[in-house]
Every structure is written in structure tokens, then in C-alpha cells.
Design an enzyme around this catalytic site. Structure first.
Site, short mmCIF file in Angstrom:
data_model
loop_
_atom_site.label_atom_id
_atom_site.label_comp_id
_atom_site.label_asym_id
_atom_site.label_seq_id
_atom_site.Cartn_x
_atom_site.Cartn_y
_atom_site.Cartn_z
N CYS A 47 0.82 -1.21 0.00
CA CYS A 47 0.00 0.00 0.00
C CYS A 47 0.85 1.26 0.00
O CYS A 47 2.01 1.24 0.43
CB CYS A 47 -0.89 0.01 1.24
SG CYS A 47 -2.24 1.18 1.15
N ASP B 223 -5.71 -3.40 11.33
CA ASP B 223 -4.55 -2.52 11.38
C ASP B 223 -4.38 -2.05 12.81
O ASP B 223 -5.26 -2.25 13.67
CB ASP B 223 -4.79 -1.34 10.42
CG ASP B 223 -3.53 -0.55 10.11
OD1 ASP B 223 -3.63 0.44 9.37
OD2 ASP B 223 -2.44 -0.91 10.63
O1 LIG Z 1 -0.60 4.45 4.14
C1 LIG Z 1 -1.06 5.49 4.63
O2 LIG Z 1 -0.46 6.59 4.61
C2 LIG Z 1 -2.42 5.47 5.28
C3 LIG Z 1 -2.92 6.67 5.80
C4 LIG Z 1 -4.18 6.66 6.40
C5 LIG Z 1 -4.94 5.48 6.48
C6 LIG Z 1 -4.44 4.29 5.95
C7 LIG Z 1 -3.18 4.28 5.37
N1 LIG Z 1 -2.65 3.10 4.87
C8 LIG Z 1 -3.48 1.94 4.89
C9 LIG Z 1 -2.85 0.65 4.68
O3 LIG Z 1 -3.51 -0.26 4.19
C10 LIG Z 1 -1.47 0.37 5.24
O4 LIG Z 1 -0.85 -0.61 4.44
C11 LIG Z 1 -1.66 -0.17 6.65
O5 LIG Z 1 -2.12 0.90 7.47
C12 LIG Z 1 -0.36 -0.74 7.21
O6 LIG Z 1 0.63 0.25 7.20
P1 LIG Z 1 2.08 -0.10 7.85
O7 LIG Z 1 1.86 -0.34 9.31
O8 LIG Z 1 2.91 1.11 7.54
O9 LIG Z 1 2.59 -1.33 7.15
#
Ligand SMILES: O=C(O)c1ccccc1NCC(=O)[C@H](O)[C@H](O)COP(=O)(O)O
Length: 237
Positions: free
Chosen positions: A18, A142
Site C-alpha cells: 500500500c 490494522d
Molecule cells: O498508508 C497510509 O499513509 C495510510 C494513511 C491513512 C490510512 C491508511 C493508510 N494506509 C493503509 C494501509 O492499508 C497500510 O498498508 C496499513 O495501514 C499498514 O501500514 P504499515 O503499518 O505502515 O505497514
């Protein structure tokens, strides 16, 4: 491994990456073998894309690789604009969107649950929230962070204990601080249908690192190949 898998070969945990913002990162993710690409449309995020930028990235994604459009409590106009311009395969609602809102666009969607948020801080509360979103194609779990997501922080997966699983139930997608070093243990413990990662494959917010992408995919494949590996998550019953 069950007889069908022995005949058909081992099934596998799906992978979504993502928060991509650059063409070269799309190419690196596709080459590494991911199943889905997530594009962010949440203005406070440093991974947020303009519609024309997102449409150009979408055009680089080949057949059989899904494109997910991610929102946080959006107005319907933004969602419709993204659908008309980017043509996502799946919508991801990462805020407090009610079930009817998520379903009103005629595009399949995932509902994200920030584990630890008010009402989502017990196993029973989380299960109730999931069931209220029964129309979703997937339930993404999440961590609970100030910026709604993409934080790189993990959560206590014991809180997923009461989440319904099995045929006819939305697929379980695990995210929140996953890395190549941690994803294998999470797959072994939870057998999710899919895993989702953003920070863990980056060198900076929105800047993906090809080597980290490859390492993450290899770690997932190794976990699936391990004894007692992938069971299909939501398809496992
Ligand atoms: O990626 C972002 O900036 C984000 C911002 C606000 C809401 C969701 C967001 N990302 C969503 C996703 O699916 C991410 O992959 C997920 O939150 C996991 O992120 P990470 O912990 O950095 O792998």
C-alpha cells in the site's frame, strides 16, 4: 497439506503493498509478485495521490494484479471521482465509515478496523464491528494510530480471537507494522488470507525499497511453504 493442495500445489497468502507513489515502485512490486497495489486518497497522508498521478500509476499495473483505492472517512464525491478516474478493483475504507456508505458505490470494498480504537479494543467488540460490515469482501486489521494508518506500528493479534472466519465470510487481511522479519510468524500464528504492508517495505514514506519488497514477498512464500503453512484464512473454515 490436504489432498487438493497436494494435487494442485500449495496455495498461498495474498500480498498487498500500500501507499505507492512512483512508477518504478509499481514495477518493483509487480515484478516481485504481489497480488495488489494500494493507492492512498487521504490528504493528510504523505502517500496521498492526486487523481492524475494515481491514474498514471494504475495504467502501469498489469492484468491479474489488483488496484485498491484507500480512503479515510471520505465524502462520496471523492470516492466517485476516484472510481471514474482510477478505476480501482477494490475500495478500502480505513475510517469510521458505516456499512451502507461503504456499499453504496457499486464497487467491492474492504473495511479496515483499527484494533485498539474505542469499541475495537476487546475481542467481542471487534467481532461485533466486523459482523456489522458483512457486505465487505475483506476485513483488514490494522493498528490504532493517530494518522489512521500507514504508521508502521503493530497491534495485539489476540484481539482477533472472536473474528468470524470460514467460507462465505469476508477474508481476513492482516496489516500493521509488518516486515520481512515479522510476517512469517504472523502467518504461522493467524493464517490470514492476505497480508498488507506499507512502512515495512519503504526507505521513506511513499518511497518503496525494491529490496525490501522482494524480502517481504520471499518471507511470505517461505511461511506458506513451511509445514502447516497457508490454510486459506477466511477460506479455511
Ligand atoms: O498508508 C497510509 O499513509 C495510510 C494513511 C491513512 C490510512 C491508511 C493508510 N494506509 C493503509 C494501509 O492499508 C497500510 O498498508 C496499513 O495501514 C499498514 O501500514 P504499515 O503499518 O505502515 O505497514
Amino acid at each position: 497439506m490436504s489432498a487438493p493442495e497436494a494435487v494442485l500445489g500449495a496455495r498461498r497468502t495474498r500480498i498487498k503493498i500500500c501507499g505507492l507513489t512512483r512508477p518504478q515502485d509499481i514495477d518493483a512490486a509487480v515484478t516481485a509478485g504481489v497480488d495488489a497495489i494500494g493507492l492512498v486518497f487521504y490528504p493528510p497522508s504523505r502517500r496521498c495521490l492526486a487523481l492524475d498521478q494515481a491514474a498514471a500509476l494504475r495504467a502501469r499495473v498489469p492484468a491479474f494484479v489488483g488496484v485498491t483505492a484507500l480512503f479515510v472517512n471520505p465524502d462520496a464525491q471523492l470516492v466517485r471521482g476516484v472510481i471514474d478516474t482510477v478505476h480501482p478493483d477494490l475500495l478500502q475504507f480505513h475510517g469510521e465509515e458505516p456499512p451502507d456508505f461503504c456499499a453504496e458505490f457499486g464497487v467491492r470494498h474492504m473495511k479496515a478496523f483499527r484494533v485498539g480504537a474505542p469499541g475495537l479494543d476487546t475481542a467481542a467488540g471487534l467481532a461485533r464491528a466486523c459482523v456489522s460490515h458483512g457486505q465487505a469482501a475483506g476485513w483488514l486489521f490494522d493498528s490504532y494510530s493517530a494518522g489512521y494508518g500507514g504508521s508502521g506500528s503493530s497491534f495485539d493479534t489476540a484481539l482477533l480471537a472472536d473474528v468470524p472466519r470460514g467460507a462465505g465470510v469476508p477474508a481476513l487481511i492482516l496489516s500493521g507494522g509488518l516486515t520481512a522479519e515479522t510476517v512469517g510468524g504472523q502467518i504461522a500464528a493467524l493464517k490470514p488470507f492476505a497480508v498488507d504492508v506499507s512502512s515495512g517495505v519503504e526507505s521513506a514514506p511513499g518511497i518503496k525499497d525494491p529490496a525490501r519488497i522482494r524480502a517481504f514477498v520471499q518471507a511470505v512464500r517461505a511461511a506458506d511453504a513451511a509445514p502447516g503453512g497457508f490454510s486459506g484464512g477466511a477460506l479455511a473454515g
